[in-house]
Design a protein around this motif. Structure first.
Motif, mmCIF file in Angstrom:
data_model
loop_
_atom_site.group_PDB
_atom_site.id
_atom_site.type_symbol
_atom_site.label_atom_id
_atom_site.label_comp_id
_atom_site.label_asym_id
_atom_site.label_seq_id
_atom_site.Cartn_x
_atom_site.Cartn_y
_atom_site.Cartn_z
ATOM 1 N N ASN A 65 -3.391 7.125 10.750
ATOM 2 C CA ASN A 65 -2.652 7.815 11.807
ATOM 3 C C ASN A 65 -3.373 7.539 13.115
ATOM 4 O O ASN A 65 -4.608 7.400 13.134
ATOM 5 N N SER A 84 11.479 2.687 14.029
ATOM 6 C CA SER A 84 11.048 3.949 14.653
ATOM 7 C C SER A 84 10.003 3.695 15.742
ATOM 8 O O SER A 84 10.069 4.282 16.824
ATOM 9 N N THR A 93 1.692 6.030 12.999
ATOM 10 C CA THR A 93 1.377 5.822 11.581
ATOM 11 C C THR A 93 1.349 4.328 11.279
ATOM 12 O O THR A 93 2.285 3.610 11.659
ATOM 13 N N PHE A 123 4.687 2.473 12.380
ATOM 14 C CA PHE A 123 5.815 3.406 12.337
ATOM 15 C C PHE A 123 5.604 4.507 13.378
ATOM 16 O O PHE A 123 4.484 4.727 13.852
ATOM 17 N N ASN A 124 6.665 5.239 13.666
ATOM 18 C CA ASN A 124 6.526 6.454 14.454
ATOM 19 C C ASN A 124 7.209 7.599 13.709
ATOM 20 O O ASN A 124 8.414 7.534 13.455
ATOM 21 N N THR A 125 6.438 8.614 13.367
ATOM 22 C CA THR A 125 7.013 9.756 12.626
ATOM 23 C C THR A 125 7.093 11.004 13.511
ATOM 24 O O THR A 125 7.481 12.073 13.036
ATOM 25 N N ASP A 126 6.744 10.851 14.804
ATOM 26 C CA ASP A 126 6.723 12.018 15.705
ATOM 27 C C ASP A 126 8.116 12.500 16.095
ATOM 28 O O ASP A 126 8.367 13.699 16.141
ATOM 29 N N ASP A 128 11.157 12.149 14.696
ATOM 30 C CA ASP A 128 11.920 12.822 13.642
ATOM 31 C C ASP A 128 11.358 14.220 13.369
ATOM 32 O O ASP A 128 12.096 15.130 12.974
ATOM 33 N N GLN A 267 5.359 15.420 10.975
ATOM 34 C CA GLN A 267 4.948 14.033 11.240
ATOM 35 C C GLN A 267 3.950 13.591 10.173
ATOM 36 O O GLN A 267 3.957 12.440 9.739
ATOM 37 N N LYS A 270 5.788 12.970 6.721
ATOM 38 C CA LYS A 270 6.501 11.679 6.706
ATOM 39 C C LYS A 270 5.490 10.521 6.557
ATOM 40 O O LYS A 270 5.743 9.560 5.811
ATOM 41 N N ALA A 271 4.352 10.618 7.222
ATOM 42 C CA ALA A 271 3.318 9.580 7.098
ATOM 43 C C ALA A 271 2.856 9.494 5.639
ATOM 44 O O ALA A 271 2.766 8.406 5.068
ATOM 45 N N LEU A 274 5.323 7.729 3.566
ATOM 46 C CA LEU A 274 5.302 6.273 3.799
ATOM 47 C C LEU A 274 4.144 5.626 3.034
ATOM 48 O O LEU A 274 4.254 4.515 2.527
#
Ligand code: ATR
Length: 298
Positions: A65, A84, A93, A123-126, A128, A267, A270-271, A274
């Protein structure tokens, strides 16, 4: 599970990192999933970001992260970018991947002996996490709703773009520096951004400014220009303190309220998904996070 030669690692890089709650949230989740994995936190100067990503890759870390100030810098350091990360222009991520026998890139958890040729997939999980927190913690469904967004910095910008993407009906933007709210309004697609306070009722007031972090901070809006009695729900991206003066005032005005802990939780969840390919144990993560941040799970 004791640390041994088969233990695999994830980590967060930040500057500063001291107050990160991510290790407290991820380690119990990894244990609950039966994984001999550990999640570490490293204080990392941005000058060393590229070499630290290369180091994690060489050591076959599962993933990383990234937090302030690395999220934007990492964009051009990735071997592949998920949609994303491209959409939100930031990487929070990284999943390390290797080629399976069929030639497809797969997450490292799929390999008992990962090959040496590894890629960093960003990736970006922020983004969502914002709408998931609004839905799950505040029972707020954005489509067609009217929102007053306070703040047009990094967090406010992503919130505005995400709400627009989710079909919000009306978006009012207020920021100390008005020109930034105007720039953000011009960037929006799918909804017209109105700069300034709304004249009518709103379904949600969302604080994305840093006001409320310190006990001496003023409210993030001008009470002469807007009253919380005209809002149905209020969300504060701040989670420490648990109840900012903004959230307290909103609760007193009869609004449903929630703080930003959910954004941090979702966030991270989701990370973890993944990295592991498994459903994250949300309640374990939430409890661990609350214990770390507030010293109790209530
Ligand atoms: P983040 O990534 O957390 O959004 P940021 O980009 O620095 O951080 O944005 C901070 C937000 O808080 C901005 O909306 C900022 O307003 P400006 O754009 O005018 O700087 C807002 N903010 C910070 N301190 C403030 C203060 N004392 N009064 C009003 N707004 C403030």
């Amino acid at each position: 599970m004791p640390i041994d030669a088969s233990t695999r690692f994830c980590a967060v890089y930040g500057h500063p990192i001291r107050h990160s709650a991510s290790p407290a949230m991820h380690n119990p989740a990894m244990a609950a999933l039966g994984l001999n994995w550990r999640y570490l936190a490293f204080e990392l100067h941005p000058d060393n970001l590229r070499s630290a990503i290369a180091g994690a890759k060489a050591m076959k870390f599962i993933g990383l992260n990234l937090t302030v100030p690395h999220k934007l810098l990492a964009l051009e350091m990735m071997d592949a970018l998920d949609e994303s990360a491209r959409t939100w222009g930031a990487v929070n991520t990284i999943r390390f991947e290797a080629k399976a026998t069929d030639g497809q890139w797969q997450p490292l958890h799929m390999f008992s002996e990962p090959p040496n040729d590894i890629r960093a997939h960003g990736f970006n999980t922020d983004a969502d996490a914002i709408t998931r927190a609004l839905r799950e913690d505040l029972k707020f469904e954005p489509r067609g709703k009217s929102v007053l967004l306070l703040g047009a910095g990094g967090a406010g910008r992503v919130a505005a773009l995400k709400l627009a993407q989710e079909g919000v009906g009306e978006l009012h933007l207020v920021n100390r520096t008005t020109s930034k709210a105007e720039q953000l309004a011009a960037e929006l697609k799918g909804v017209r951004g109105h700069v300034g306070y709304p004249k009518n009722e709103v379904d949600l007031v969302l604080n994305a400014t840093s006001l409320g972090l310190r006990s001496t901070d003023a409210l993030p809006f001008d009470p002469k220009a807007f009253s919380l009695s005209r809002a149905t729900a209020a969300y504060d991206m701040i989670y420490r303190p648990a109840e900012t003066p903004f959230l307290r005032a909103a609760a007193e005005a009869g609004c449903r309220t929630a703080n930003g802990l959910g954004m941090l939780l979702y966030q991270g969840a989701k990370a973890l998904e993944l990295w592991t390919g498994k459903i994250a144990p949300i309640s374990i993560m939430r409890e661990a996070l609350m214990k770390n941040v507030y010293g109790s799970s209530i």
